[in-house]
Design a protein around this motif. Structure first.
Motif: not given
Length: 147
Positions: A42-49
């Motif tokens: 799944e793709d993970v954005s920087l904001a989520t991390v």
């Protein structure tokens, strides 16, 4: 005797090349398996991390009961390294925020009374590594001295 030596060398060379050929198969990549792994990811954005990181830090602070806060934005490791390498010049005291005359005093006294003061500063920093607040913006020449 020479024929025996040549025979042994050829045998060892043959065995090592066969072992090398067998071990090469272990490093082959299955493209279909790689594509399948990419499809399942799944793709993970920087904001989520960054949100997850902040939540984990808050959780760690809650579990320990207290959160470690840097005293005045100064950290232990840079102060210790500056003291170790440039202690005679008083640069570690400049980093900790003391007055200009304090670290100039280190220079004028040949490295803080011939290196004794920076050595004691080094030991004091190691002993009190978890709380640097008494030494930040401390105007005294002997930063460890009590009032």
């Amino acid at each position: 005797m020479k024929k025996l030596l040549v025979f042994c060398l050829l045998t060892v060379a043959t065995l090592t090349t066969r072992a090398a050929d067998l071990s090469v198969d272990a490093y082959l990549i299955d493209d279909q398996q790689v594509e399948q792994l990419f499809a399942q990811s799944e793709d993970v954005s920087l904001a989520t991390v960054s949100t997850n990181l902040l939540q984990s830090q808050q959780l760690t602070a809650d579990l320990t009961g207290t959160a470690r806060v840097k005293a005045g934005g100064k950290e232990f490791v840079p102060a210790l390294l500056l003291n170790f390498f440039l202690g005679g010049l008083g640069i570690h005291r400049f980093y900790l925020g003391t007055e200009t005359l304090t670290w100039v005093g280190y220079i004028l006294t040949c490295g803080g009374i011939f290196g004794i003061v920076p050595l004691v500063d080094f030991v004091v920093l190691i002993v009190n590594h978890d709380n640097l607040s008494p030494y930040i913006d401390n105007p005294k020449f002997f930063m460890w001295a009590k009032n």
